[in-house]
Write a protein that holds these residues in place. Structure first.
Motif, PDB file in Angstrom:
ATOM      1  N   LYS A 159      -1.510  15.900 -30.079  1.00  0.00           N
ATOM      2  CA  LYS A 159      -2.175  15.803 -31.369  1.00  0.00           C
ATOM      3  C   LYS A 159      -2.727  17.135 -31.864  1.00  0.00           C
ATOM      4  CE  LYS A 159      -3.327  10.931 -30.810  1.00  0.00           C
ATOM      5  NZ  LYS A 159      -2.252  10.487 -31.722  1.00  0.00           N
TER       6      LYS A 159
ATOM      7  N   ASN B 140      -7.386  18.181 -32.822  1.00  0.00           N
ATOM      8  CA  ASN B 140      -6.789  17.021 -33.494  1.00  0.00           C
ATOM      9  C   ASN B 140      -6.151  17.387 -34.835  1.00  0.00           C
ATOM     10  OD1 ASN B 140      -6.280  14.194 -33.136  1.00  0.00           O
ATOM     11  ND2 ASN B 140      -7.747  13.750 -34.772  1.00  0.00           N
TER      12      ASN B 140
ATOM     13  N   TYR C 204      -3.111  17.428 -35.599  1.00  0.00           N
ATOM     14  CA  TYR C 204      -2.016  16.502 -35.908  1.00  0.00           C
ATOM     15  C   TYR C 204      -2.459  15.095 -35.507  1.00  0.00           C
ATOM     16  CZ  TYR C 204       0.500  20.948 -35.836  1.00  0.00           C
ATOM     17  OH  TYR C 204       0.892  22.248 -36.054  1.00  0.00           O
TER      18      TYR C 204
ATOM     19  N   GLY D  60      -0.074  12.563 -34.283  1.00  0.00           N
ATOM     20  CA  GLY D  60       0.718  12.899 -33.107  1.00  0.00           C
ATOM     21  C   GLY D  60       2.040  13.543 -33.465  1.00  0.00           C
TER      22      GLY D  60
END
Length: 211
Positions: free
Chosen positions: A163, A167, A169, A172
């Protein structure tokens, strides 16, 4: 978990650490020529059993691809020189009357790895292929909705659905890219990595070669 990765540089380190189907298409009739210089012959998609039988005997042969495409084993492949997200890459392929590459077996994997390797200027200069698990995490489908059956081409410890740093992404890694710059000819070296679909890479389009 990857606490220190940042975008391309971290992705390169990430993948380096791990290293030690297709759309049914109906070809044009032989007397129909395309005016495009960067797209193959017109293609129609079908998923019915009746049309599958018809398309398999439609007379497609290797060696008849438009300029800018490469003919191999009855297929035409286009290797882009621009970087797009996975979704825009597929849209570009559809615009060219094709689709992102679907790799059916080891022979095709070796072929595409061998062609893509010299086109890579640096290790992360990779290519999108038509594989994703955007619909259901862990259920990998090709762009024609057929499931992935040959799982031997992932890099070690991939897919990992990372991810990103902090975070970045949150959804994911749901799309697949391929390529190994130092690929050894005729090997079946793994080259698939899952990554965030919004990232931008080159891409491989595929369609049938027709008379």
């Amino acid at each position: 978990m990857h606490p220190h990765r940042t975008d391309d540089q971290d992705e390169e380190q990430h993948t380096a650490a791990h290293r030690t189907g297709y759309f049914m298409k109906e070809c044009q009739t032989p007397d129909v020529k395309s005016n495009s210089t960067d797209s193959p012959q017109s293609t129609k998609y079908s998923t019915t059993e009746e049309n599958i039988h018809t398309n398999l005997t439609a007379g497609c042969r290797s060696g008849k691809c438009n300029n800018g495409w490469e003919a191999h084993g009855g297929q035409c492949y286009f290797f882009s020189n621009k970087n797009l997200s996975w979704t825009l890459s597929e849209e570009e392929c559809v615009h060219k009357k094709s689709h992102l590459a679907i790799i059916n077996d080891e022979k095709e994997q070796k072929l595409l790895m061998g062609i893509s390797a010299p086109k890579m200027q640096f290790p992360e200069d990779k290519f999108w292929i038509g594989l994703n698990d955007r619909q259901t995490e862990g259920e990998w489908l090709w762009v024609d909705n057929t499931p992935l059956t040959n799982k031997g081409f992932w890099l070690e410890n991939e897919p990992d659905n990372w991810k990103g740093v902090n975070n970045q992404y949150p959804d994911g890694e749901d799309c697949v890219r391929m390529g190994v710059k130092n690929f050894i000819a005729n090997s079946a070296a793994a080259g698939w990595v899952d990554t965030a679909c919004e990232r931008k890479y080159k891409f491989i389009c595929e369609t049938e070669a027709c008379l």
